[in-house]
Design a protein around this motif. Structure first.
Motif: not given
Length: 472
Positions: A160-162, A192, A214-215, A217-218
C-alpha cells in the motif's frame, strides 16, 4: 504422316497436367485475394485487441445499464476511455479523435458521437455506477489469473502506498483540489493504491484531493480485501486508531515505524511476552486496550530499520519472510513510475476537478487492465507475473491500435506477444542512481521508534482496564 501413338498420349497427359496446375494456381490466388480484401463498411471482423479486452469485459457485462437512444452507452464510453489511456497523443482532443477512429474500425456498426465534449459528459454520467462494478470485476479476474502466485511466503500480501499527481493551475482546480506538496506546487490529486504483491497489478485504489489521507483511503478499502490478507506499507501508515481499524477488519499488517512512534515494553497485557513484544498505547487511549505488536529489526547496511506486525507467531511470519515482503513492497513504487512515466500520467490535462479526477480514474483502470492482460499470458506460459513490463505491454498495444486502423491486419499474435512483455533479465553492472538530480525529494529517514518500559502509572491504568472488563 500421323504422329506416333506414344507421343500423342504424352502430349495429352502434359496438357491435362498443365490445366490442373493452372486451376490450382487460380484457386490459390483467389483465396489469397479474398483473405486480403478489406471488409466492407459496417462489417465486423475479429481482431486481437478486441478479443484481449472483450475477454475481461464482454458486452453482456454492460447490459445491466440499459440505454436507449444514446450514442454513448457505458460499453462505448468504456472502450474509448481505456484506449485513450494507452494512446500516445499529447492532448485530450487528439487522444479522443485517434481512439474514436480505432473503435470505429473495431466496431464498424457502432454509431459514435464526434465531439470530445459529448463523450466527456457521457463518461461523467456513467463513471459513478461503472467505478465499483469495474473494480469488482478486475479484482475477481486478478484472483482467477494469479493461480499459484496468489500467495507469496504463505501469505496473500498487498503493498500500500499513496502518490500525488499534478493538475493544471486553473482557478477551479486550485479551489477544489488544493496542494499538499512542496512550495510552488500547483493543484494535485492524491491516489492510494493497494497492489497485489503476488502478481504486481492493482487490487483497489482511491482518489481524492491533494490533501487526502492515505490512511483514510486504506481504511475505506479494507472491506474489499480477501480474508486473512497481509498489508505491507511504509512509515506513513501509523497510529493507534489506524491499527485498531485493521484489527477490527481481521486483517494482518507489516508496517515500518519511525521516531514518531512511542512503544512500550513489559506492560504485561499478554501472558507470554517475548523480547520482541511491544505495545502501542497512547495516554489518550488508556480507556481502550493496547495494541499488541511484534517488533522486527532489520539492517540496511549501517542503518537499522524497524517493522511492527500484529502477527505474533514467528512461524506464521518469520523475520526472513518479513524482510522479503518489505523488499517486495518496492513494487508499488515501480507501479507509480509506470503510471506516471510509462503511461505519461504524471500530470493530468483536465482543467476542472471533476474532469481531472475522471481522467486519473480511467488511467488507473487502464494500467490495471494492461497489467492483467499481460500477467494472464505470462502465467499461462509458466513465467513469474512480477516480471511484466508496462513499457513493452504499452508499446505492443499501441502497435495493435495503429494496425486496427487499416482493417486488414487482425493482429492475432497480440496475446502471444504479451507473454514476452517482460523486464530485462540481465544483471546490472552499476547503479541506476543519477549523479545529480536537482528535483529529487530529500526526505529524512524515519529514524528509530522511541521504546521504553511501562511505567507504574501505565501498569495501574492497565489493571483498572482489566477490572472494568471483568466487571462488565
Amino acid at each position: 504422316m500421323e504422329p506416333p501413338l506414344r507421343w500423342v498420349i504424352l502430349t495429352t497427359e502434359h496438357q491435362s497436367t498443365e490445366a490442373r496446375m493452372a486451376g490450382y494456381r487460380g484457386k490459390r490466388q483467389a483465396k489469397r485475394r479474398k483473405s486480403h480484401t478489406v471488409p466492407k463498411a459496417g462489417t465486423s471482423y475479429p481482431h486481437g485487441l478486441k478479443d484481449a479486452i472483450g475477454k475481461w469485459f464482454p458486452g453482456q457485462f454492460f447490459s445491466r445499464w440499459p440505454v436507449a437512444g444514446s450514442r454513448w452507452s457505458p460499453l462505448r464510453v468504456f472502450w474509448v476511455a481505456i484506449l485513450m489511456t494507452w494512446s500516445a497523443e499529447q492532448t485530450l482532443q487528439s487522444r479522443f479523435e485517434a481512439t474514436r477512429q480505432v473503435v470505429r474500425s473495431l466496431f464498424p456498426k457502432w454509431t459514435l458521437g464526434k465531439s470530445y465534449t459529448g463523450w466527456y459528459q457521457a463518461q461523467l454520467k456513467w463513471l459513478t455506477p461503472l467505478l465499483p462494478a469495474l473494480s469488482k470485476r478486475l479484482r475477481q479476474q486478478v484472483h482467477r489469473t494469479a493461480g499459484r502466485h496468489w500467495q507469496r511466503e504463505g501469505w496473500c500480501a498487498f503493498a500500500v502506498d499513496g502518490s500525488r499527481v499534478e493538475c493544471p493551475r486553473t482557478e477551479a482546480n486550485e479551489r477544489a483540489l488544493k496542494c499538499a506538496g512542496r512550495e510552488k506546487t500547483g493543484p494535485q490529486l492524491f491516489v492510494t493504491t493497494v497492489l497485489h504483491m503476488g502478481t504486481g497489478v492493482p487490487w483497489d485504489f482511491r482518489i481524492g484531493p491533494g490533501t487526502a489521507s492515505e490512511r483514510r483511503h486504506l481504511e475505506e478499502m479494507l472491506p474489499e480485501l480477501p480474508p486473512h490478507a497481509l498489508l505491507v506499507a511504509d512509515a506513513g501508515f501509523t497510529g493507534y486508531e489506524f491499527y485498531r481499524r485493521i484489527l477490527a477488519a481481521k486483517q494482518s499488517f507489516l508496517l515500518r515505524v519511525g521516531s514518531n512512534v512511542h512503544l512500550l515494553r513489559k506492560l504485561g497485557c499478554i501472558k507470554h511476552e517475548g523480547r520482541d513484544t511491544v505495545y502501542l498505547w497512547p495516554e489518550k487511549n488508556w480507556l481502550e486496550p493496547p495494541v499488541v505488536l511484534r517488533l522486527i529489526e532489520r539492517r540496511e547496511g549501517k542503518k537499522k530499520m524497524y517493522l511492527v506486525t500484529n502477527v505474533l507467531d514467528k512461524k506464521a511470519l518469520s523475520q526472513k519472510s518479513a524482510g522479503v515482503f518489505y523488499e517486495m513492497r518496492w513494487g508499488v513504487e515501480v507501479f507509480y513510475r509506470s503510471l506516471k512515466q510509462t503511461l505519461a500520467k504524471r500530470r493530468m490535462l483536465s482543467r476542472t476537478p471533476e474532469a481531472a479526477q475522471g481522467e486519473l480514474t480511467w488511467a488507473m483502470f487502464g494500467i490495471w487492465l494492461l497489467g492483467l492482460m499481460t500477467v494472464e499470458r505470462i502465467v499461462a506460459c509458466g513465467g513469474d507475473p512480477l516480471r511484466w513490463s508496462a513499457a513493452k505491454a504499452r508499446d505492443r498495444v499501441r502497435w495493435s491500435m495503429r494496425r486496427a486502423l487499416t482493417r486488414r491486419h487482425q493482429d492475432r499474435a497480440l496475446a502471444s506477444d504479451l507473454s514476452h512483455a517482460t523486464k530485462d533479465s540481465y544483471a546490472r553492472s552499476g547503479s541506476k542512481k543519477a549523479r545529480n538530480w536537482p528535483h529529487k525529494k530529500k526526505e529524512k529517514p524515519p529514524g528509530e521508534p522511541k521504546i521504553q518500559s511501562a511505567t507504574a502509572e501505565q501498569l495501574r491504568a492497565l489493571k483498572r482496564l482489566k477490572e472494568q472488563k471483568a466487571a462488565a
